[in-house]
Scaffold this motif. Structure first.
Motif, short mmCIF file in Angstrom:
data_model
loop_
_atom_site.label_atom_id
_atom_site.label_comp_id
_atom_site.label_asym_id
_atom_site.label_seq_id
_atom_site.Cartn_x
_atom_site.Cartn_y
_atom_site.Cartn_z
N ALA A 164 0.81 -1.23 0.00
CA ALA A 164 0.00 0.00 0.00
C ALA A 164 0.84 1.28 0.00
CB ALA A 164 -0.97 -0.02 1.18
N PRO A 165 1.89 1.41 0.84
CA PRO A 165 2.68 2.65 0.80
C PRO A 165 3.31 2.92 -0.56
CG PRO A 165 3.15 1.42 2.80
CD PRO A 165 2.33 0.52 1.92
N ALA A 166 3.84 1.86 -1.20
CA ALA A 166 4.45 2.04 -2.52
C ALA A 166 3.41 2.42 -3.55
CB ALA A 166 5.18 0.77 -2.94
N ALA A 167 2.22 1.82 -3.47
CA ALA A 167 1.15 2.15 -4.41
C ALA A 167 0.73 3.61 -4.25
CB ALA A 167 -0.04 1.21 -4.20
N LEU A 168 0.62 4.06 -3.02
CA LEU A 168 0.26 5.47 -2.78
C LEU A 168 1.36 6.40 -3.29
CD1 LEU A 168 -1.25 5.23 0.83
CD2 LEU A 168 -2.49 5.59 -1.31
N ALA A 169 2.62 5.96 -3.18
CA ALA A 169 3.73 6.81 -3.60
C ALA A 169 3.79 7.00 -5.10
CB ALA A 169 5.05 6.22 -3.10
N ALA A 200 4.27 26.63 -15.75
CA ALA A 200 5.35 27.28 -16.47
C ALA A 200 5.96 26.32 -17.49
CB ALA A 200 6.43 27.76 -15.50
N ALA A 201 6.47 26.86 -18.56
CA ALA A 201 7.01 26.01 -19.63
C ALA A 201 8.23 25.22 -19.18
CB ALA A 201 7.37 26.88 -20.83
N ASP A 202 9.02 25.79 -18.23
CA ASP A 202 10.25 25.12 -17.78
C ASP A 202 10.04 24.34 -16.48
OD1 ASP A 202 9.79 27.32 -16.20
OD2 ASP A 202 11.88 28.00 -16.16
N LEU A 203 8.81 24.10 -16.07
CA LEU A 203 8.54 23.38 -14.85
C LEU A 203 8.80 21.89 -15.06
CD1 LEU A 203 7.44 23.44 -11.93
CD2 LEU A 203 5.15 23.10 -12.86
N ASN A 204 9.69 21.33 -14.23
CA ASN A 204 10.06 19.91 -14.37
C ASN A 204 9.12 19.06 -13.53
OD1 ASN A 204 11.28 17.48 -14.76
ND2 ASN A 204 13.13 17.94 -13.59
N LEU A 205 8.00 18.65 -14.13
CA LEU A 205 7.04 17.84 -13.40
C LEU A 205 7.51 16.40 -13.23
CD1 LEU A 205 3.67 19.07 -14.96
CD2 LEU A 205 4.64 19.67 -12.75
N GLY A 206 8.49 15.99 -13.96
CA GLY A 206 8.97 14.63 -13.84
C GLY A 206 9.95 14.42 -12.69
N PHE A 207 10.36 15.49 -12.02
CA PHE A 207 11.34 15.37 -10.94
C PHE A 207 10.88 14.46 -9.81
CE2 PHE A 207 13.07 16.94 -6.88
CZ PHE A 207 14.42 16.65 -7.09
N PRO A 208 9.61 14.52 -9.35
CA PRO A 208 9.18 13.62 -8.26
C PRO A 208 9.38 12.14 -8.57
CG PRO A 208 7.56 15.36 -8.58
CD PRO A 208 8.53 15.46 -9.71
N ALA A 209 9.33 11.76 -9.84
CA ALA A 209 9.55 10.35 -10.17
C ALA A 209 10.96 9.92 -9.77
CB ALA A 209 9.34 10.13 -11.67
N SER A 210 11.94 10.78 -10.01
CA SER A 210 13.31 10.47 -9.63
C SER A 210 13.46 10.39 -8.12
CB SER A 210 14.27 11.52 -10.19
OG SER A 210 14.19 11.58 -11.60
N VAL A 211 12.77 11.26 -7.39
CA VAL A 211 12.83 11.26 -5.94
C VAL A 211 12.27 9.95 -5.38
CG1 VAL A 211 12.01 12.38 -3.83
CG2 VAL A 211 12.69 13.76 -5.81
N VAL A 212 11.13 9.51 -5.90
CA VAL A 212 10.53 8.25 -5.45
C VAL A 212 11.47 7.07 -5.71
CG1 VAL A 212 8.63 6.62 -5.80
CG2 VAL A 212 8.16 9.06 -5.65
N LEU A 213 12.05 7.02 -6.91
CA LEU A 213 12.95 5.92 -7.25
C LEU A 213 14.20 5.94 -6.39
CD1 LEU A 213 12.70 5.81 -11.14
CD2 LEU A 213 11.67 4.26 -9.49
N MET A 214 14.73 7.11 -6.06
CA MET A 214 15.89 7.21 -5.19
C MET A 214 15.56 6.70 -3.79
SD MET A 214 18.66 8.24 -6.66
CE MET A 214 19.60 8.78 -5.23
N GLU A 230 9.31 -0.55 -7.83
CA GLU A 230 8.58 -0.52 -6.58
C GLU A 230 8.20 -1.93 -6.12
OE1 GLU A 230 7.69 1.06 -9.31
OE2 GLU A 230 8.11 3.18 -8.89
N ALA A 231 7.84 -2.79 -7.08
CA ALA A 231 7.49 -4.17 -6.73
C ALA A 231 8.70 -4.90 -6.16
CB ALA A 231 6.94 -4.90 -7.95
N TYR A 232 9.82 -4.76 -6.82
CA TYR A 232 11.03 -5.45 -6.35
C TYR A 232 11.45 -4.95 -4.97
CZ TYR A 232 15.72 -7.42 -6.28
OH TYR A 232 16.86 -8.10 -5.93
N ALA A 233 11.27 -3.64 -4.73
CA ALA A 233 11.61 -3.08 -3.44
C ALA A 233 10.68 -3.56 -2.34
CB ALA A 233 11.59 -1.55 -3.50
N ARG A 269 2.53 -7.05 -7.40
CA ARG A 269 2.78 -6.53 -8.74
C ARG A 269 1.50 -6.03 -9.41
NH1 ARG A 269 7.57 -10.41 -11.32
NH2 ARG A 269 8.91 -10.38 -9.46
N ALA A 270 0.40 -6.76 -9.24
CA ALA A 270 -0.86 -6.34 -9.86
C ALA A 270 -1.37 -5.05 -9.24
CB ALA A 270 -1.91 -7.44 -9.72
#
Length: 231
Positions: free
Chosen positions: A16-21, A156-170, A111-114, A129-130
């Motif tokens: 559940a925590p990983a799914a919420l993340a 904003a055009a230069d807003l990096n919305l993908g940054f949180p994905a890297s934070v979660v994976l780290m 996330e599944a492997y972790a 996994r499902a």
């Protein structure tokens, strides 16, 4: 080592925590895809067929720039090469039935492997996994719908919305290392040297091949180094 008894409630509680993340990360991908004129159906298909968070984020700018299918396929395959070693070490816990085995292998993610444990049965793996797989796909589609509704001047055009994905994976990577490294019956000095060597290999390959194409040789060499440490 024998697998633990199948208890879906325990597996759901653990995942559940990983799914919420991953919900906000998948929502962000859907928002970006929706604002790039991807339909909710296209977002659903790339989630169902591709199911690679970092790969999907990497493909978006390539698709916007008009890159060819082969280029996007090679990039995604390169990024996804990191799944080779974790798929190998977790293959023994998969069911023998080919269809179920292929489906569970397809739903493997960081996330599944972790979240999974060495003692988990294949049924526990299926729940973990499902849950993550369906959460990612549904949240991505919801993000695509939301992205089409957000006014253009809100982001904003230069807003990096993908940054949180890297934070979660780290965070997941750090949690994985903390839980699994103590299980290795090797000295701390040898383990530290192996990690340092893997880091040096990755940095060297980034400098030589660039941030897009270093993945495959880096993963293969790191897998070789860590396998020698365990042997």
């Amino acid at each position: 080592m024998e697998a633990t008894a199948y208890r879906p409630v325990d597996a759901l509680r653990r995942v559940a925590p990983a799914a919420l993340a991953i919900i906000p990360v998948s929502l962000l991908f859907g928002v970006l895809a929706g604002r790039s004129d991807w339909s909710p159906l296209e977002v659903a298909l790339i989630g169902l067929l591709g199911f690679t968070g970092s790969g999907q984020f990497a493909v978006l700018p390539l698709a916007d720039s008009g890159a060819g299918f082969i280029t996007m396929l090679l990039l995604t395959a390169s990024i996804n090469s990191r799944y080779l070693p974790i798929a190998y070490v977790s293959a023994s816990r998969l069911p023998r039935t080919r269809g179920l085995r292929a489906l569970l292998a397809h739903m493997l993610g960081d996330e599944a492997y972790a979240t999974e444990r060495e003692q988990d049965s294949w049924a526990s793996l299926a729940v973990i996994r499902a849950t993550l797989f369906l959460t990612w796909v549904v949240a991505g589609v919801a993000g695509a719908v939301i992205g089409n509704l957000i006014p253009a001047n809100w982001l904003a055009a230069d807003l990096n919305l993908g940054f949180p994905a890297s934070v979660v994976l780290m965070f997941l990577s750090a949690s994985q290392l903390r839980s699994r490294l103590p299980q290795l019956s090797v000295s701390h000095v040898r383990l530290s040297l192996a990690v340092a060597l893997c880091t040096l290999i990755a940095v060297t390959l980034i400098m030589l091949l660039g941030p897009l194409y270093f993945w495959i040789p880096s993963v293969l060499l790191a897998t070789f180094v860590l396998a020698r440490v365990r042997s």
